[in-house]
Design a protein around this motif. Structure first.
Motif, short mmCIF file in Angstrom:
data_model
loop_
_atom_site.label_atom_id
_atom_site.label_comp_id
_atom_site.label_asym_id
_atom_site.label_seq_id
_atom_site.Cartn_x
_atom_site.Cartn_y
_atom_site.Cartn_z
N HIS A 291 0.88 -1.31 0.00
CA HIS A 291 -0.15 -0.14 -0.02
C HIS A 291 0.75 1.32 0.11
O HIS A 291 0.70 2.06 0.83
CB HIS A 291 -0.89 -0.01 1.26
CG HIS A 291 -1.90 -1.24 1.29
ND1 HIS A 291 -1.56 -2.26 1.72
CD2 HIS A 291 -3.23 -1.02 0.70
CE1 HIS A 291 -2.73 -3.29 1.66
NE2 HIS A 291 -3.71 -2.32 1.21
N PRO A 292 1.55 1.35 -0.89
CA PRO A 292 2.50 2.61 -0.99
C PRO A 292 1.87 3.99 -0.94
O PRO A 292 2.31 4.76 -0.39
CB PRO A 292 3.48 2.32 -2.11
CG PRO A 292 2.65 1.29 -3.22
CD PRO A 292 1.83 0.56 -2.33
N LEU A 293 0.72 4.02 -1.74
CA LEU A 293 0.22 5.40 -1.94
C LEU A 293 -0.51 5.66 -0.34
O LEU A 293 -0.51 6.92 -0.15
CB LEU A 293 -0.99 5.18 -2.82
CG LEU A 293 -0.49 5.12 -4.33
CD1 LEU A 293 -1.93 5.07 -5.21
CD2 LEU A 293 0.55 5.97 -4.53
N LEU A 294 -0.85 4.78 0.15
CA LEU A 294 -1.40 5.12 1.70
C LEU A 294 -0.15 5.16 2.73
O LEU A 294 -0.39 6.19 3.41
CB LEU A 294 -2.10 3.82 2.09
CG LEU A 294 -2.66 3.94 3.56
CD1 LEU A 294 -3.79 4.90 3.82
CD2 LEU A 294 -3.32 2.46 4.03
N ALA A 295 0.91 4.58 2.44
CA ALA A 295 2.12 5.00 3.17
C ALA A 295 2.67 6.41 3.07
O ALA A 295 2.87 7.28 3.82
CB ALA A 295 3.40 3.78 2.87
N ASP A 296 2.60 6.70 1.61
CA ASP A 296 2.88 7.98 1.35
C ASP A 296 2.24 9.21 1.99
O ASP A 296 2.70 10.25 2.60
CB ASP A 296 2.99 8.36 -0.20
CG ASP A 296 2.77 9.57 -0.71
OD1 ASP A 296 3.69 10.37 -0.50
OD2 ASP A 296 2.01 10.05 -1.17
N ARG A 297 0.79 9.02 2.22
CA ARG A 297 0.07 9.96 2.63
C ARG A 297 -0.04 9.93 3.91
O ARG A 297 0.05 10.94 4.60
CB ARG A 297 -1.37 9.46 1.99
CG ARG A 297 -2.50 10.46 2.38
CD ARG A 297 -3.94 10.17 1.77
NE ARG A 297 -4.49 9.05 2.07
CZ ARG A 297 -4.72 8.11 1.13
NH1 ARG A 297 -4.15 8.14 -0.03
NH2 ARG A 297 -5.12 7.05 1.41
N LEU A 298 0.22 8.89 4.74
CA LEU A 298 0.39 8.80 6.22
C LEU A 298 1.65 9.22 6.44
O LEU A 298 1.82 10.34 7.56
CB LEU A 298 0.31 7.33 6.54
CG LEU A 298 0.72 7.24 8.06
CD1 LEU A 298 -0.53 7.78 9.01
CD2 LEU A 298 0.77 5.76 8.59
N ALA A 299 2.81 9.06 5.93
CA ALA A 299 4.00 9.76 6.22
C ALA A 299 4.11 11.31 6.05
O ALA A 299 4.58 11.95 6.95
CB ALA A 299 5.19 9.18 5.38
N ALA B 249 3.56 16.50 8.97
CA ALA B 249 2.87 17.73 9.02
C ALA B 249 2.53 17.92 10.54
O ALA B 249 2.60 19.23 11.20
CB ALA B 249 1.34 17.91 8.21
N LYS B 250 2.26 16.93 11.24
CA LYS B 250 1.98 16.90 12.73
C LYS B 250 3.19 17.41 13.38
O LYS B 250 3.01 17.96 14.36
CB LYS B 250 1.44 15.36 13.26
CG LYS B 250 1.00 15.45 14.56
CD LYS B 250 0.49 14.12 14.90
CE LYS B 250 -0.16 13.91 16.32
NZ LYS B 250 -0.63 12.75 16.80
N SER B 251 4.37 16.70 13.01
CA SER B 251 5.46 17.03 13.78
C SER B 251 5.93 18.61 13.41
O SER B 251 6.39 19.32 14.36
CB SER B 251 6.72 16.25 13.35
OG SER B 251 6.42 14.81 13.57
N GLY B 252 5.90 18.81 12.22
CA GLY B 252 6.08 20.34 11.99
C GLY B 252 7.72 20.38 11.63
O GLY B 252 8.12 19.62 11.89
N GLN B 253 7.96 21.61 10.86
CA GLN B 253 9.47 21.77 10.63
C GLN B 253 10.06 22.26 11.88
O GLN B 253 9.85 22.94 12.68
CB GLN B 253 9.57 22.93 9.64
CG GLN B 253 10.94 23.17 9.34
CD GLN B 253 10.97 24.28 8.20
OE1 GLN B 253 10.26 23.79 6.76
NE2 GLN B 253 11.73 25.30 8.24
N PRO B 254 11.36 21.64 12.03
CA PRO B 254 12.14 22.01 13.42
C PRO B 254 12.54 23.50 13.17
O PRO B 254 12.96 23.96 12.15
CB PRO B 254 13.44 21.10 13.39
CG PRO B 254 12.99 19.97 12.44
CD PRO B 254 12.04 20.60 11.63
#
Length: 248
Positions: free
Chosen positions: A53-61, A66-71
């Motif tokens: 499920h690479p497309l799902l993995a891409d979307r989740l990653a 986005a949840k972590s945000g840019q340091p």
């Protein structure tokens, strides 16, 4: 051969069910039991699920990033050697949490920065609140990273997403069709470098990938090469003289 596979699957299923935890994701179990060769362990079942499920993995990653945000203080830079931790080319996705200065330590994913739980899962399904301190990747982020860095390996998946139609011409995709970045990565480096890190990842992910027929790809590549040449000539051209300076 059929008998051998049936016997192997029977043993693998028995082994998987013996070690199965109550909180094991049902979607992963259903996937595992549908495989021609059933994975015998929970971890291998998880890895198989995300690999398929690479497309799902891409979307989740990208969502986890986005949840972590840019340091704070991070900017996209390129390195000159492997020891720097920086990507050596703009073709490699930016990954701040893989850099020593921004790494979040054991139990955190080096791609998205979020906690890694049992079996490389991205959520605490077991409810103990304890990340796996021996893990540095989510299983989904492993699959996403492979998708970002080697999209040509996922030609079949991307063809199916486009219903086997060329993204450039709308015609039926031929056997020689190729994967292409809609916005070329050199343009991402030169024009979009200032975007936030989670936004940048989309240029390596599914939103920026398309499958086009080889003739259309060659034409697009020629246009991109001309654009790159034009950019170089602008950068290398001598500066215009300022007002008041004598002309040669």
């Amino acid at each position: 051969m059929s008998t051998w596979r049936d016997e192997k699957n029977q043993k693998a299923r028995g082994r998987l069910e013996r070690c199965l935890s109550e909180s094991f994701p049902s979607c992963v179990l259903s996937h595992a039991l549908r495989q021609p060769l059933i994975p015998p362990t929970q971890r291998r079942a998880v890895e198989s699920y995300w690999r398929h499920h690479p497309l799902l993995a891409d979307r989740l990653a990208r969502a986890l990033a986005a949840k972590s945000g840019q340091p704070a203080g991070w900017q996209w830079r390129l390195g000159t050697d492997n020891g720097s931790g920086l990507p050596l080319s703009f073709r490699t996705p930016p990954a701040p949490y893989r850099e020593a200065a921004f790494a979040r330590g054991p139990g955190r994913c080096c791609v998205c920065g979020q906690p890694v739980y049992r079996l490389g899962w991205h959520r605490d399904l077991w409810g103990d609140g304890k990340p796996n301190r021996n893990a540095a990747w989510h299983a989904a982020c492993v699959a996403a990273w492979q998708f970002w860095t080697g999209p040509t390996d996922y030609l079949r998946v991307l063809k199916l997403r486009q219903k086997r139609r060329c993204a450039a011409t709308g015609r039926r995709l031929l056997r020689t069709a190729e994967v292409d970045h809609r916005v070329p990565l050199f343009a991402v480096w030169s024009d979009h470098r200032s975007r936030s890190w989670p936004e940048l990842l989309a240029f390596w992910g599914a939103p920026n990938l398309q499958v086009i027929n080889k003739a259309a790809h060659l034409e697009k590549c020629a246009e991109e090469a001309a654009e790159r040449s034009k950019r170089r000539s602008v950068l290398l051209s001598p500066n215009e003289s300022t007002p008041g300076e004598s002309q040669p």
